[in-house]
Design an enzyme around this catalytic site. Structure first.
Site, PDB file in Angstrom:
ATOM      1  N   GLU A  76     -80.286  53.997  17.588  1.00  0.00           N
ATOM      2  CA  GLU A  76     -79.922  53.248  18.790  1.00  0.00           C
ATOM      3  C   GLU A  76     -79.927  51.746  18.541  1.00  0.00           C
ATOM      4  O   GLU A  76     -79.001  51.018  18.936  1.00  0.00           O
ATOM      5  CB  GLU A  76     -80.884  53.605  19.928  1.00  0.00           C
ATOM      6  N   HIS A  79     -77.054  50.405  16.375  1.00  0.00           N
ATOM      7  CA  HIS A  79     -75.848  50.337  17.208  1.00  0.00           C
ATOM      8  C   HIS A  79     -75.864  49.076  18.080  1.00  0.00           C
ATOM      9  O   HIS A  79     -74.855  48.373  18.203  1.00  0.00           O
ATOM     10  CB  HIS A  79     -75.765  51.593  18.083  1.00  0.00           C
ATOM     11  N   HIS A 138     -68.814  53.872  28.942  1.00  0.00           N
ATOM     12  CA  HIS A 138     -69.215  53.119  27.755  1.00  0.00           C
ATOM     13  C   HIS A 138     -68.298  53.453  26.580  1.00  0.00           C
ATOM     14  O   HIS A 138     -67.884  52.565  25.822  1.00  0.00           O
ATOM     15  CB  HIS A 138     -70.668  53.452  27.415  1.00  0.00           C
ATOM     16  N   HIS A 255     -60.120  70.070  28.475  1.00  0.00           N
ATOM     17  CA  HIS A 255     -59.955  69.203  27.307  1.00  0.00           C
ATOM     18  C   HIS A 255     -59.008  69.837  26.287  1.00  0.00           C
ATOM     19  O   HIS A 255     -58.150  69.165  25.716  1.00  0.00           O
ATOM     20  CB  HIS A 255     -61.320  68.938  26.668  1.00  0.00           C
ATOM     21  N   HIS A 312     -63.909  62.890  14.554  1.00  0.00           N
ATOM     22  CA  HIS A 312     -63.018  63.258  15.656  1.00  0.00           C
ATOM     23  C   HIS A 312     -62.947  62.124  16.679  1.00  0.00           C
ATOM     24  O   HIS A 312     -61.866  61.817  17.212  1.00  0.00           O
ATOM     25  CB  HIS A 312     -63.533  64.539  16.316  1.00  0.00           C
TER      26      HIS A 312
END
Length: 352
Positions: A76, A79, A138, A255, A312
Site C-alpha cells: 500500500e 503505491h 479510484h 462483464h 489484464h
C-alpha cells in the site's frame, strides 16, 4: 526548441510513471492490501511502515482492529509513494504549461484537478473501508490520468514537430460519419467495460464464474440488477465483498457480455480504419484486443493468477489508449493534400 523537448520528455516520463501507478494499484488491490494501512496518508500513524517491535506495539495500541501485516502495508505505501511522486510531476507539468503561451494549458490544468481528486479517492478508499463505488472510481481516475497524459503527449509532439507530422498518422482516404460514429461507440464500449471490470473487482465477483463462455450457473435466471446500485449495503468493511452470490454472478456475467460487445466493435473498427489510417492502426487495435482476450480467458481458466490479473488491468488500459489514438486519427487526421499543400506553400515562399 530544446526547452520544448525537455517538456515533452517530462510528459513522457509522467505517462510511464502513471502506467506504473496503475499497475501498482491493481497489485495492491489484488493482494488484498487496500487496507494494508488503516489510516491515510501515513501508515499506523507513521510516515512509513512500522517494523520495529516498539513501533508495531504502538500501532497495535492505536489501531487494535487492524493488526500490522508488514508485506501488505508495504504494498500500500509503495503505491502511495509512487502516486504522490506522479502528483508532483503533474503539478510541474501544469506549472511549465502556463509559462509558455504556445503550450496546451487546458489538459495540464484538467490533469492537476483529476490527480487531486484521485488523491481524495485514495483517502476515501481507506477511510470508507473499500466501498465498491469508491474503489471503482479510484481505478477510473487512474485510467483517466493516463489517458489525459497520453493525449497531452500526442498534442505536444504534434505542436513541436509541426501539423504536417501528426502522431496518429496521415489520412489516406476520406473519413465518413459512419466511421466516426463507430469509433466513438467503440471508445464508449471500452470505457464501460473498464468500469464493469472495476465493479467486478471491487465486489469480489471475479471468481464466481469459472467456466466459459458466460457462466456455469443459470446466470439469466439469477440476474439481479440491484447488483449495480452505486451505494452498497451498509457494512463495517467491504473487504471480500458484501453482495450475495446471485448479485456477484450478475456482475461477472455482465462483464463477460460487455467483453463480447467490445470485441465485436473493436474488430469492426479495426477493419474500417485500415484504409483511412493505415494497416498499422488496424494492427494495433487487433493486437491490444487479442492480448486482452487471452489474459481474460487465462484469468478464468487459471483462477485469477496474480500476474495475469495485474496484466489484464494494464492491458485494458493499453486497449483504451489505442482506441483513443484511433479516435483522434479519425476526427483529427492530417490529409496528404494538406501536408503537400503546406510543403508547396513553403517552397513558393522560399522562392518568392
Amino acid at each position: 526548441m530544446e526547452k520544448d523537448k525537455r517538456y515533452l520528455g517530462l510528459i513522457y516520463g509522467a505517462l510511464a510513471l502513471a502506467l506504473v501507478v496503475v499497475a501498482l494499484g491493481a497489485f495492491t488491490r489484488l493482494t488484498e492490501a487496500g487496507l494494508g494501512c488503516p489510516d491515510w496518508p501515513g501508515c499506523y500513524g507513521f510516515l512509513t511502515v512500522p517494523q520495529s517491535a516498539e513501533k508495531i506495539a504502538q500501532a497495535a495500541e492505536a489501531f487494535p482492529h487492524a493488526p500490522v501485516e508488514i508485506q501488505k502495508a508495504w504494498n500500500e505505501m509503495i503505491h502511495r509513494y509512487v502516486a504522490g511522486t506522479l502528483g508532483l510531476v503533474i503539478a510541474a507539468i501544469a506549472f511549465l504549461a502556463w509559462r509558455r503561451p504556445e503550450r496546451n494549458r487546458m489538459l495540464p490544468s484538467v490533469l492537476l484537478a483529476v490527480v487531486t481528486f484521485q488523491a481524495a479517492l485514495g483517502m476515501w478508499t481507506v477511510t470508507m473501508n473499500l466501498m465498491p463505488i469508491v474503489v471503482m472510481g479510484h481505478l477510473l481516475g487512474g485510467f483517466t490520468t493516463v489517458t489525459l497524459l497520453f493525449m497531452l503527449a500526442l498534442l505536444e509532439r504534434r505542436r513541436i514537430k509541426g501539423a504536417t507530422q501528426l502522431e496518429v498518422g496521415l489520412q489516406k482516404a476520406s473519413v465518413g460519419g459512419k466511421l466516426k460514429a463507430l469509433s466513438v461507440a467503440a471508445l464508449m464500449a471500452v470505457v464501460m467495460q473498464i468500469a464493469l471490470g472495476g465493479w467486478t473487482s471491487a465486489n469480489y465477483a471475479a471468481l464466481v464464474c469459472t467456466q466459459l463462455p458466460v457462466c456455469e450457473v443459470d446466470w439469466a435466471e439469477k440476474y439481479d440488477a440491484s447488483a449495480f446500485h452505486p451505494i452498497s449495503p451498509k457494512n463495517e468493511t467491504y473487504q471480500y465483498g458484501v453482495l450475495n452470490f446471485d448479485q456477484r454472478v450478475t456482475i461477472h456475467a455482465t462483464h463477460r457480455i460487455g467483453a463480447m460487445v467490445v470485441t465485436a466493435l473493436i474488430l469492426l473498427l479495426a477493419f474500417a480504419v485500415r484504409k483511412p489510417l493505415g494497416a498499422g492502426a488496424s494492427l494495433l487495435l487487433l493486437g491490444a484486443l487479442g492480448i486482452q482476450i487471452t489474459l481474460g480467458v487465462t484469468n478464468v481458466v487459471a483462477l485469477l493468477p496474480l500476474s495475469v490479473a495485474v496484466a489484464h488491468n494494464v492491458c485494458g488500459l493499453l486497449l483504451l489508449l489505442v482506441t483513443v489514438r484511433t479516435v483522434i486519427g479519425v476526427f483529427a487526421p492530417v490529409s496528404m493534400t494538406v501536408a503537400q499543400s503546406s510543403l508547396g506553400d513553403s517552397g513558393r515562399l522560399s522562392h518568392g
